[in-house]
Design a protein around this motif. Structure first.
Motif, short mmCIF file in Angstrom:
data_model
loop_
_atom_site.label_atom_id
_atom_site.label_comp_id
_atom_site.label_asym_id
_atom_site.label_seq_id
_atom_site.Cartn_x
_atom_site.Cartn_y
_atom_site.Cartn_z
N TYR A 290 37.58 44.60 40.91
CA TYR A 290 39.18 44.93 40.89
C TYR A 290 39.56 43.84 40.41
O TYR A 290 39.29 42.72 40.68
N ARG A 291 41.01 43.88 39.91
CA ARG A 291 41.66 42.50 39.47
C ARG A 291 43.11 42.87 40.01
O ARG A 291 43.36 44.32 39.91
N GLN A 292 43.99 41.93 40.37
CA GLN A 292 45.19 42.23 40.54
C GLN A 292 46.11 40.96 40.11
O GLN A 292 45.86 39.62 40.39
N ALA A 293 46.93 41.10 38.98
CA ALA A 293 47.73 40.04 38.39
C ALA A 293 49.06 39.93 39.41
O ALA A 293 49.54 40.87 39.67
N PRO A 294 49.78 38.84 39.15
CA PRO A 294 50.87 38.80 40.06
C PRO A 294 52.13 39.96 39.57
O PRO A 294 52.37 39.93 38.14
N GLY A 295 52.39 40.57 40.47
CA GLY A 295 53.50 41.80 40.09
C GLY A 295 52.94 42.75 39.62
O GLY A 295 53.83 43.94 39.36
N LYS A 296 51.57 42.84 39.42
CA LYS A 296 51.06 44.07 39.36
C LYS A 296 50.08 44.81 40.24
O LYS A 296 49.78 44.14 41.07
N GLU A 297 49.79 46.13 40.16
CA GLU A 297 48.99 46.74 41.22
C GLU A 297 47.62 46.39 40.65
O GLU A 297 47.25 46.02 39.79
N ARG A 298 46.86 46.50 41.68
CA ARG A 298 45.24 46.15 41.69
C ARG A 298 44.77 47.17 40.70
O ARG A 298 45.05 48.42 40.78
N GLU A 299 44.00 46.97 39.90
CA GLU A 299 43.29 47.93 39.06
C GLU A 299 41.66 47.71 38.81
O GLU A 299 41.27 46.39 39.12
#
Length: 118
Positions: free
Chosen positions: A37-46
């Motif tokens: 999974y990944r999570q960018a700043p200000g975004k949900e984990r995907e």
């Protein structure tokens, strides 16, 4: 003690490649579906990619299809994510996840930072 330890993150130029690795211990790795999974700043984990316990089936998010490849070696309790043709929008913290089907067993690593920038 269950552990998932990611490695291989770093800074890379657009168009470059990185290979992430996740080393698992403390549970029956071969029984678990493994995912990145990944999570960018200000975004949900995907979800980025997943692979079944035996490695026969993989799935990818549309935004990485054709660029990323997930693989596992059950004898070594490892799962890798080969990332090619990286884009700035791939910048995120990448997490390794283990889930045993039909149970509530779900484990996470601490994450590794991937930054794609010129």
């Amino acid at each position: 003690q269950v552990q998932l330890v990611e490695s291989g993150g770093g800074l890379v130029h657009p168009g470059g490649s990185l290979r992430l690795s996740c080393a698992a211990s403390g549970f029956a790795f071969r029984m678990y579906t493994m995912s990145w999974y990944r999570q960018a700043p200000g975004k949900e984990r995907e979800l980025v990619a997943g692979i079944t316990s035996g490695g026969s089936t993989t799935n990818y998010a549309d935004f990485v299809k054709g660029r990323f490849t997930i693989s596992r070696v059950n004898a070594k309790n490892t799962v890798d994510l080969q990332m090619n043709s990286l884009k700035p929008e791939d910048t995120a913290v990448y997490y390794c996840s283990a889930k045993r089907p039909l149970t509530s067993n779900n484990y996470w690593g601490q994450g590794t930072q991937v930054t794609v920038s010129s």
